[in-house]
Design a protein around this motif. Structure first.
Motif, PDB file in Angstrom:
ATOM      1  N   ILE A 135       9.650  -2.745  13.126  1.00 44.25           N
ATOM      2  CA  ILE A 135      10.473  -2.934  11.936  1.00 44.25           C
ATOM      3  C   ILE A 135       9.738  -2.211  10.818  1.00 44.25           C
ATOM      4  O   ILE A 135       8.528  -2.374  10.650  1.00 44.25           O
ATOM      5  N   ILE A 136      10.463  -1.383  10.078  1.00 46.78           N
ATOM      6  CA  ILE A 136       9.881  -0.619   8.989  1.00 46.78           C
ATOM      7  C   ILE A 136      10.424  -1.179   7.679  1.00 46.78           C
ATOM      8  O   ILE A 136      11.629  -1.379   7.547  1.00 46.78           O
ATOM      9  N   ALA A 137       9.540  -1.443   6.733  1.00 51.29           N
ATOM     10  CA  ALA A 137       9.941  -1.992   5.441  1.00 51.29           C
ATOM     11  C   ALA A 137       9.423  -1.111   4.317  1.00 51.29           C
ATOM     12  O   ALA A 137       8.277  -0.671   4.337  1.00 51.29           O
ATOM     13  N   GLY A 138      10.285  -0.844   3.348  1.00 56.54           N
ATOM     14  CA  GLY A 138       9.904  -0.128   2.133  1.00 56.54           C
ATOM     15  C   GLY A 138       9.769  -1.134   1.001  1.00 56.54           C
ATOM     16  O   GLY A 138      10.528  -2.103   0.928  1.00 56.54           O
ATOM     17  N   TYR A 139       8.817  -0.897   0.118  1.00 54.29           N
ATOM     18  CA  TYR A 139       8.505  -1.858  -0.939  1.00 54.29           C
ATOM     19  C   TYR A 139       8.686  -1.256  -2.325  1.00 54.29           C
ATOM     20  O   TYR A 139       8.431  -0.074  -2.538  1.00 54.29           O
ATOM     21  N   ASP A 140       9.100  -2.102  -3.264  1.00 55.04           N
ATOM     22  CA  ASP A 140       9.372  -1.670  -4.627  1.00 55.04           C
ATOM     23  C   ASP A 140       8.101  -1.565  -5.462  1.00 55.04           C
ATOM     24  O   ASP A 140       7.864  -0.563  -6.125  1.00 55.04           O
ATOM     25  N   GLU A 141       7.262  -2.577  -5.451  1.00 56.22           N
ATOM     26  CA  GLU A 141       6.060  -2.587  -6.284  1.00 56.22           C
ATOM     27  C   GLU A 141       4.924  -1.755  -5.692  1.00 56.22           C
ATOM     28  O   GLU A 141       3.970  -1.423  -6.379  1.00 56.22           O
ATOM     29  N   SER A 142       5.011  -1.455  -4.427  1.00 55.83           N
ATOM     30  CA  SER A 142       3.960  -0.704  -3.745  1.00 55.83           C
ATOM     31  C   SER A 142       4.502   0.657  -3.332  1.00 55.83           C
ATOM     32  O   SER A 142       5.680   0.786  -3.020  1.00 55.83           O
ATOM     33  N   SER A 143       3.657   1.645  -3.296  1.00 56.61           N
ATOM     34  CA  SER A 143       4.128   2.997  -2.974  1.00 56.61           C
ATOM     35  C   SER A 143       3.885   3.326  -1.502  1.00 56.61           C
ATOM     36  O   SER A 143       3.176   4.267  -1.167  1.00 56.61           O
ATOM     37  N   TYR A 144       4.482   2.529  -0.626  1.00 53.29           N
ATOM     38  CA  TYR A 144       4.369   2.791   0.803  1.00 53.29           C
ATOM     39  C   TYR A 144       5.442   2.055   1.593  1.00 53.29           C
ATOM     40  O   TYR A 144       6.101   1.150   1.101  1.00 53.29           O
ATOM     41  N   CYS A 145       5.611   2.479   2.844  1.00 57.84           N
ATOM     42  CA  CYS A 145       6.403   1.759   3.843  1.00 57.84           C
ATOM     43  C   CYS A 145       5.425   1.270   4.894  1.00 57.84           C
ATOM     44  O   CYS A 145       4.398   1.892   5.138  1.00 57.84           O
ATOM     45  N   VAL A 146       5.764   0.167   5.513  1.00 60.00           N
ATOM     46  CA  VAL A 146       4.909  -0.392   6.554  1.00 60.00           C
ATOM     47  C   VAL A 146       5.721  -0.530   7.838  1.00 60.00           C
ATOM     48  O   VAL A 146       6.854  -1.003   7.811  1.00 60.00           O
ATOM     49  N   ALA A 147       5.135  -0.091   8.945  1.00 58.26           N
ATOM     50  CA  ALA A 147       5.729  -0.297  10.269  1.00 58.26           C
ATOM     51  C   ALA A 147       5.072  -1.529  10.879  1.00 58.26           C
ATOM     52  O   ALA A 147       3.853  -1.579  11.038  1.00 58.26           O
ATOM     53  N   TRP A 148       5.883  -2.539  11.155  1.00 57.05           N
ATOM     54  CA  TRP A 148       5.395  -3.800  11.721  1.00 57.05           C
ATOM     55  C   TRP A 148       5.737  -3.869  13.194  1.00 57.05           C
ATOM     56  O   TRP A 148       6.835  -3.521  13.609  1.00 57.05           O
ATOM     57  N   ASN A 149       4.817  -4.340  14.005  1.00 59.58           N
ATOM     58  CA  ASN A 149       5.030  -4.566  15.428  1.00 59.58           C
ATOM     59  C   ASN A 149       5.799  -5.883  15.573  1.00 59.58           C
ATOM     60  O   ASN A 149       5.325  -6.925  15.137  1.00 59.58           O
ATOM     61  N   THR A 150       6.965  -5.830  16.176  1.00 59.89           N
ATOM     62  CA  THR A 150       7.792  -7.038  16.292  1.00 59.89           C
ATOM     63  C   THR A 150       7.276  -8.020  17.338  1.00 59.89           C
ATOM     64  O   THR A 150       7.668  -9.183  17.331  1.00 59.89           O
ATOM     65  N   MET A 151       6.410  -7.575  18.226  1.00 58.95           N
ATOM     66  CA  MET A 151       5.873  -8.468  19.251  1.00 58.95           C
ATOM     67  C   MET A 151       4.650  -9.247  18.760  1.00 58.95           C
ATOM     68  O   MET A 151       4.446 -10.387  19.132  1.00 58.95           O
ATOM     69  N   THR A 152       3.831  -8.592  17.902  1.00 60.72           N
ATOM     70  CA  THR A 152       2.580  -9.207  17.468  1.00 60.72           C
ATOM     71  C   THR A 152       2.549  -9.562  15.982  1.00 60.72           C
ATOM     72  O   THR A 152       1.635 -10.230  15.528  1.00 60.72           O
ATOM     73  N   SER A 153       3.507  -9.065  15.215  1.00 60.30           N
ATOM     74  CA  SER A 153       3.554  -9.210  13.754  1.00 60.30           C
ATOM     75  C   SER A 153       2.439  -8.448  13.047  1.00 60.30           C
ATOM     76  O   SER A 153       2.186  -8.665  11.869  1.00 60.30           O
ATOM     77  N   ASP A 154       1.780  -7.548  13.749  1.00 62.27           N
ATOM     78  CA  ASP A 154       0.703  -6.757  13.158  1.00 62.27           C
ATOM     79  C   ASP A 154       1.250  -5.507  12.483  1.00 62.27           C
ATOM     80  O   ASP A 154       2.289  -4.969  12.879  1.00 62.27           O
ATOM     81  N   ARG A 155       0.518  -5.052  11.478  1.00 60.17           N
ATOM     82  CA  ARG A 155       0.856  -3.794  10.824  1.00 60.17           C
ATOM     83  C   ARG A 155       0.419  -2.662  11.747  1.00 60.17           C
ATOM     84  O   ARG A 155      -0.741  -2.552  12.115  1.00 60.17           O
ATOM     85  N   GLU A 156       1.370  -1.822  12.145  1.00 61.81           N
ATOM     86  CA  GLU A 156       1.076  -0.713  13.051  1.00 61.81           C
ATOM     87  C   GLU A 156       0.795   0.580  12.300  1.00 61.81           C
ATOM     88  O   GLU A 156       0.112   1.452  12.815  1.00 61.81           O
TER      89      GLU A 156
END
Length: 79
Positions: free
Chosen positions: A20-41
């Motif tokens: 799952i990829i999320a883009g953020y308003d206050e931060s200047s990045y997107c994060v790819a999250w592992n849906t099986m482990t909830s870890d930031r990939e």
């Protein structure tokens, strides 16, 4: 798992459902999250706020847009 503080502007999912990829308003990045482990990939850094994102139909790339009026294409999803 990690916690990211900030408003989410956009969310996408890889074709496999593994990321799952999320883009953020206050931060200047997107994060790819592992849906099986909830870890930031992975983190996709931008110079300004992320305003939108979309995964490609084949699930291998993600396109992101940010307030600097630049569209970025990121590869290697689900590979």
């Amino acid at each position: 798992s990690e916690y990211v503080e900030g408003s989410v502007t956009s969310v996408g999912c890889s074709k496999s459902g593994y990321y799952i990829i999320a883009g953020y308003d206050e931060s200047s990045y997107c994060v790819a999250w592992n849906t099986m482990t909830s870890d930031r990939e992975g983190t996709m850094k931008h110079p300004t706020r992320v305003s939108c994102l979309m995964t490609s139909p084949d699930g291998k790339c993600v396109a992101t847009g940010c307030w600097d009026r630049t569209l970025r294409i990121w590869g290697n999803m689900d590979e």
